[in-house]
Design a protein around this motif. Structure first.
Motif, PDB file in Angstrom:
ATOM      1  N   ALA A  60       0.928  -1.344   0.168  1.00 29.13           N
ATOM      2  CA  ALA A  60       0.088   0.053  -0.098  1.00 29.13           C
ATOM      3  C   ALA A  60       0.899   1.164   0.040  1.00 29.13           C
ATOM      4  O   ALA A  60       0.657   2.408  -0.557  1.00 29.13           O
ATOM      5  CB  ALA A  60      -1.056   0.024   1.446  1.00 29.13           C
ATOM      6  N   GLN A  61       1.976   1.257   0.689  1.00 28.19           N
ATOM      7  CA  GLN A  61       2.681   2.514   0.796  1.00 28.19           C
ATOM      8  C   GLN A  61       3.491   2.679  -0.642  1.00 28.19           C
ATOM      9  O   GLN A  61       3.778   3.723  -0.910  1.00 28.19           O
ATOM     10  CB  GLN A  61       3.878   2.256   1.839  1.00 28.19           C
ATOM     11  N   VAL A  62       3.983   1.689  -1.215  1.00 25.93           N
ATOM     12  CA  VAL A  62       4.775   1.893  -2.465  1.00 25.93           C
ATOM     13  C   VAL A  62       3.982   2.307  -3.468  1.00 25.93           C
ATOM     14  O   VAL A  62       4.291   2.863  -4.540  1.00 25.93           O
ATOM     15  CB  VAL A  62       5.759   0.654  -2.895  1.00 25.93           C
ATOM     16  N   THR A  63       2.671   1.660  -3.530  1.00 30.42           N
ATOM     17  CA  THR A  63       1.821   2.040  -4.817  1.00 30.42           C
ATOM     18  C   THR A  63       0.577   2.905  -4.620  1.00 30.42           C
ATOM     19  O   THR A  63       0.062   3.582  -5.486  1.00 30.42           O
ATOM     20  CB  THR A  63       0.923   0.433  -5.032  1.00 30.42           C
ATOM     21  N   GLY A  64       0.475   3.337  -3.174  1.00 24.15           N
ATOM     22  CA  GLY A  64      -0.758   4.326  -2.706  1.00 24.15           C
ATOM     23  C   GLY A  64      -1.934   3.891  -2.859  1.00 24.15           C
ATOM     24  O   GLY A  64      -3.032   4.323  -2.754  1.00 24.15           O
ATOM     25  N   LYS A  65      -2.053   2.516  -3.321  1.00 20.31           N
ATOM     26  CA  LYS A  65      -3.597   1.793  -3.588  1.00 20.31           C
ATOM     27  C   LYS A  65      -3.728   0.934  -2.411  1.00 20.31           C
ATOM     28  O   LYS A  65      -2.955   0.339  -1.583  1.00 20.31           O
ATOM     29  CB  LYS A  65      -3.298   0.984  -4.689  1.00 20.31           C
ATOM     30  N   ARG A 399      13.082   4.847  -2.031  1.00 22.73           N
ATOM     31  CA  ARG A 399      12.150   4.761  -0.735  1.00 22.73           C
ATOM     32  C   ARG A 399      12.629   3.952   0.384  1.00 22.73           C
ATOM     33  O   ARG A 399      13.381   3.040   0.149  1.00 22.73           O
ATOM     34  CB  ARG A 399      10.671   4.037  -1.134  1.00 22.73           C
ATOM     35  N   VAL A 400      12.489   4.490   1.644  1.00 15.97           N
ATOM     36  CA  VAL A 400      12.790   3.712   2.757  1.00 15.97           C
ATOM     37  C   VAL A 400      11.610   3.616   3.637  1.00 15.97           C
ATOM     38  O   VAL A 400      10.828   4.662   4.037  1.00 15.97           O
ATOM     39  CB  VAL A 400      13.831   4.700   3.557  1.00 15.97           C
ATOM     40  N   LEU A 401      11.139   2.120   3.769  1.00 14.52           N
ATOM     41  CA  LEU A 401      10.013   1.747   4.428  1.00 14.52           C
ATOM     42  C   LEU A 401      10.574   1.337   6.077  1.00 14.52           C
ATOM     43  O   LEU A 401      11.553   0.425   5.995  1.00 14.52           O
ATOM     44  CB  LEU A 401       9.269   0.892   3.919  1.00 14.52           C
ATOM     45  N   ALA A 422       4.536  -6.132  -5.069  1.00 13.71           N
ATOM     46  CA  ALA A 422       3.756  -4.805  -5.986  1.00 13.71           C
ATOM     47  C   ALA A 422       4.568  -4.112  -6.970  1.00 13.71           C
ATOM     48  O   ALA A 422       3.912  -3.592  -8.079  1.00 13.71           O
ATOM     49  CB  ALA A 422       3.693  -3.883  -4.852  1.00 13.71           C
ATOM     50  N   GLN A 423       5.870  -4.219  -6.958  1.00 12.21           N
ATOM     51  CA  GLN A 423       6.535  -3.499  -8.154  1.00 12.21           C
ATOM     52  C   GLN A 423       8.086  -4.527  -8.570  1.00 12.21           C
ATOM     53  O   GLN A 423       8.970  -4.391  -8.033  1.00 12.21           O
ATOM     54  CB  GLN A 423       7.339  -2.100  -7.431  1.00 12.21           C
ATOM     55  N   PRO A 424       7.639  -5.505  -9.236  1.00 16.60           N
ATOM     56  CA  PRO A 424       8.619  -6.622  -9.705  1.00 16.60           C
ATOM     57  C   PRO A 424       9.879  -5.967 -10.128  1.00 16.60           C
ATOM     58  O   PRO A 424      10.613  -6.762 -10.169  1.00 16.60           O
ATOM     59  CB  PRO A 424       7.681  -7.539 -10.280  1.00 16.60           C
ATOM     60  N   GLY A 425       9.793  -5.073 -11.028  1.00 17.16           N
ATOM     61  CA  GLY A 425      10.887  -4.488 -11.604  1.00 17.16           C
ATOM     62  C   GLY A 425      11.642  -3.606 -10.944  1.00 17.16           C
ATOM     63  O   GLY A 425      12.875  -3.195 -11.592  1.00 17.16           O
ATOM     64  N   ARG A 426      11.436  -3.491  -9.675  1.00 17.40           N
ATOM     65  CA  ARG A 426      12.233  -2.495  -8.901  1.00 17.40           C
ATOM     66  C   ARG A 426      13.056  -3.144  -7.728  1.00 17.40           C
ATOM     67  O   ARG A 426      12.633  -4.259  -7.313  1.00 17.40           O
ATOM     68  CB  ARG A 426      11.279  -1.551  -8.142  1.00 17.40           C
ATOM     69  N   GLN A 427      14.461  -2.756  -7.618  1.00 18.44           N
ATOM     70  CA  GLN A 427      15.119  -3.231  -6.674  1.00 18.44           C
ATOM     71  C   GLN A 427      14.650  -3.060  -5.193  1.00 18.44           C
ATOM     72  O   GLN A 427      14.374  -2.044  -4.861  1.00 18.44           O
ATOM     73  CB  GLN A 427      16.787  -2.872  -6.932  1.00 18.44           C
ATOM     74  N   VAL A 428      14.512  -4.153  -4.342  1.00 17.73           N
ATOM     75  CA  VAL A 428      14.103  -3.996  -3.173  1.00 17.73           C
ATOM     76  C   VAL A 428      15.224  -4.669  -2.106  1.00 17.73           C
ATOM     77  O   VAL A 428      15.688  -5.878  -2.276  1.00 17.73           O
ATOM     78  CB  VAL A 428      12.690  -4.702  -2.903  1.00 17.73           C
ATOM     79  N   VAL A 429      15.499  -3.921  -1.167  1.00 25.38           N
ATOM     80  CA  VAL A 429      16.718  -4.590  -0.133  1.00 25.38           C
ATOM     81  C   VAL A 429      15.973  -4.458   1.159  1.00 25.38           C
ATOM     82  O   VAL A 429      15.624  -3.497   1.670  1.00 25.38           O
ATOM     83  CB  VAL A 429      17.889  -3.572  -0.238  1.00 25.38           C
ATOM     84  N   SER A 430      16.158  -5.515   1.889  1.00 20.55           N
ATOM     85  CA  SER A 430      15.967  -5.505   3.382  1.00 20.55           C
ATOM     86  C   SER A 430      17.069  -5.475   4.232  1.00 20.55           C
ATOM     87  O   SER A 430      17.905  -6.261   4.226  1.00 20.55           O
ATOM     88  CB  SER A 430      15.132  -6.775   3.469  1.00 20.55           C
TER      89      SER A 430
END
Length: 577
Positions: A60-65, A399-401, A422-430
């Motif tokens: 919800a936070q990265v898409t706004g939906k 973004r920083v969540l 939600a955003q499969p083409g974006r790099q996500v790092v935990s």
């Protein structure tokens, strides 16, 4: 004839919901089966319902939906509650489906009986029981619009037998899902705000997450008023970049001259922030602007409370401001900011690349360099928050969540799963702490199951670092914070995830680059120094006494990475008389 479960699932699908996070089981089975039979929406099977709620919050936070999670009756939906508290406090529009025991057993003390419509009331804007099929369409409209319109959680409790009954009315109907329009204060309020700022000799702006989308307007106001700009952790990603007025961050994780500027100013303007640490606020000389009127004045007494959208209000304010030519206060704070950063940056730079155990600051700084310009970072609560706050460089695209308002452990991996799906083409790092990862480690299995290419960087210091620091500040010897070493890379490999364990600082960059180049999920475990702690920007005598009593050998590091370069650049660009 369609069932209530099909009506629910198809209506959500047609409203743009692409997935539901949860764990299958008993009372939830009709809804899960409806997902199976409905194109365009998928069931994401996680290993713990808390992960489901965190993942939905991040989506919800990265898409706004609107995002959706679900839990079966009793223990299943109870596991959602911590992640839902996090979502609600973060303003993430999330619908939680809490399935319930059979309708005719409610109130009898039946197996697994709870009362979800009551239990979730504190962490939601709306929580209601669907008692009859005819109620579902209307309650679903109310729940989803409340979540989106107010920003937060809505909960529908649905007995399992009711979900399997025949639906009434159309199979699907349009959900409104309308976001609120920006509020602009009345002209006389904007004029009063302008008069107060024009009359102040030293104005300071303090930005929170509510300045999202208002970067240019905040910069324009700061330039007109020659005002230093500080920020909360939630505001950092939206305001620190391209900011020649930056004086750092306040709070327990803060750095730089923000605290000093706030306490020396004769007008402090809180912009879109519900900053909770009132002991860091001067409790005087304060103006607050926020889109939520309930937040106004609840942290500090106010000279003026302004209800409005930050961007639109500042646009209305700008023509009324008188340009200030005296930059003495701003220049002083910029110099103080550089001095404070340079004073501590040596802890980060002095032969750090050769020290073992590895300093976590070094890991965070290298991670900042090799990560993508539009990466999403998810950050575990604890020392991970410190390293993210001080070393990850915002640029308006990253973004920083984190669980910045609820402060839950174990959020980083679940948040990363939701953001990545939600955003499969974006790099996500935990950025995971060893304590946080251990708490919800089962969801390492979710990564290969759905081929979620999250990159998990584990800061493994075999201790709960933030808790240790809290004990030392309170004058207590740390106790119960350390645990036996764990090889998380080996565990990840056993889960079918590409992994590498790093103990030599010379290997950090190569390991991260290898993980980022890997097409699937990856875990990089870095063995870090358990004594690398963090000092807050304001040290009190009480804190010093606590450290003296509680610590006999503690390394305090306040390094701030590239921020010192930014501060020096801002100072170089400061005009001289």
């Amino acid at each position: 004839m369609a069932t209530v479960a099909e009506q629910l699932v198809r209506t959500l699908r047609d409203a743009g919901v692409e997935r539901i996070y949860g764990i299958v089981g008993d009372s939830l089975n009709p809804i899960v089966d409806a997902v199976r039979r409905t194109d365009g929406i998928e069931w994401v099977h996680v290993r713990h319902e808390e992960t489901a709620a965190f993942a939905a919050a991040a989506e919800a936070q990265v898409t706004g939906k609107l995002a959706v999670c679900a839990g079966s009756c009793g223990p299943g939906n109870l596991h959602l509650i911590n992640g839902l508290f996090d979502a609600h406090r973060s303003g993430a529009p999330v619908l939680a489906i809490a399935s319930h025991i059979p309708s005719n057993q409610i109130g009898t003390g039946f197996f697994q009986e709870t009362h979800p419509d009551r239990l979730f009331a504190e962490c939601s804007h709306f929580s209601e029981l669907v008692a009859e099929p005819a109620q579902l369409p209307r309650l679903l409209r109310i729940a989803t619009q409340t979540a989106v319109g107010k920003g937060g959680v809505a909960v529908l409790t649905i007995p399992g037998d009711l979900a399997d009954r025949k639906a009434t009315g159309p199979l699907t109907e349009r959900l409104p899902l309308v976001t609120p329009s920006p509020a602009v204060p009345a002209p006389e309020v904007v004029q009063e705000l302008a008069d107060l700022l024009n009359s102040g000799e030293k104005v300071m702006l303090f930005a929170g997450a509510g300045v999202r989308g208002a970067h240019d307007e905040v910069m324009a106001v700061a330039e007109k008023l020659a005002a230093p700009v500080g920020h909360s952790l939630g505001g950092k990603e939206w305001i620190q970049y391209d900011n020649p007025f930056d004086v750092g961050m306040s709070g327990l994780l803060g750095y730089g001259a923000c605290y000093d500027a706030m306490h020396e100013a004769d007008r402090i303007v809180l912009l879109g922030t519900d900053f909770p640490y009132d002991n860091f606020l001067p409790q005087a000389r304060t103006i607050q602007l926020d889109h939520d009127p309930a937040r106004l004045g609840r942290r500090t007494p106010l000279e003026l409370a302004v209800h409005g959208d930050v961007k639109e209000t500042l646009r209305a304010l700008l023509p009324l401001l008188r340009p200030r030519t005296d930059r003495a206060f701003l220049d002083k704070m910029l110099r103080e900011h550089v001095r404070k950063l340079e004073k501590v940056v040596g802890a980060y730079t002095a032969k750090i690349e050769h020290r073992r155990p590895i300093h976590p600051e070094y890991v965070a700084s290298v991670l900042d360099e090799v990560a993508a310009d539009d990466a999403v970072f998810t950050v575990d609560t604890g020392m991970g928050n410190v390293w993210a706050a001080r070393y990850l460089t915002p640029n308006g695209r990253r973004r920083v969540l984190g669980s910045f308002r609820h402060g839950s452990m174990a959020n980083a991996l679940p948040h990363a799963i939701g953001a990545q799906l939600a955003q499969p083409g974006r790099q996500v790092v935990s950025l995971s702490g060893d304590g946080g990862l251990a708490m919800l480690m089962g969801d390492l299995l979710t990564l290969p199951a759905y081929d979620v290419p999250v990159k998990v960087v584990v800061f493994n210091n075999a201790t709960l670092g933030m808790v240790k620091l809290e004990m030392l500040v309170d004058g207590l010897p740390d106790f119960g914070t350390d645990h036996a070493p764990v090889n998380f890379a080996a565990i990840a490999a056993a889960c079918g995830v590409f992994s590498e364990r790093v103990e030599d600082p010379a290997d950090v960059r190569g390991a991260l680059e290898k993980a980022f180049a890997h097409p699937g999920p990856a875990v990089i475990e870095v063995v870090t120094d358990p004594n690398a702690l963090s000092i807050p920007p304001r040290i009190t005598g009480e804190m010093v006494r606590g450290f003296a009593i509680g610590a006999t050998k503690t390394v305090l590091n306040g390094g701030v990475g590239k921020m010192v370069d930014l501060a020096r650049t801002n100072l170089r660009n400061t005009p001289r008389p």
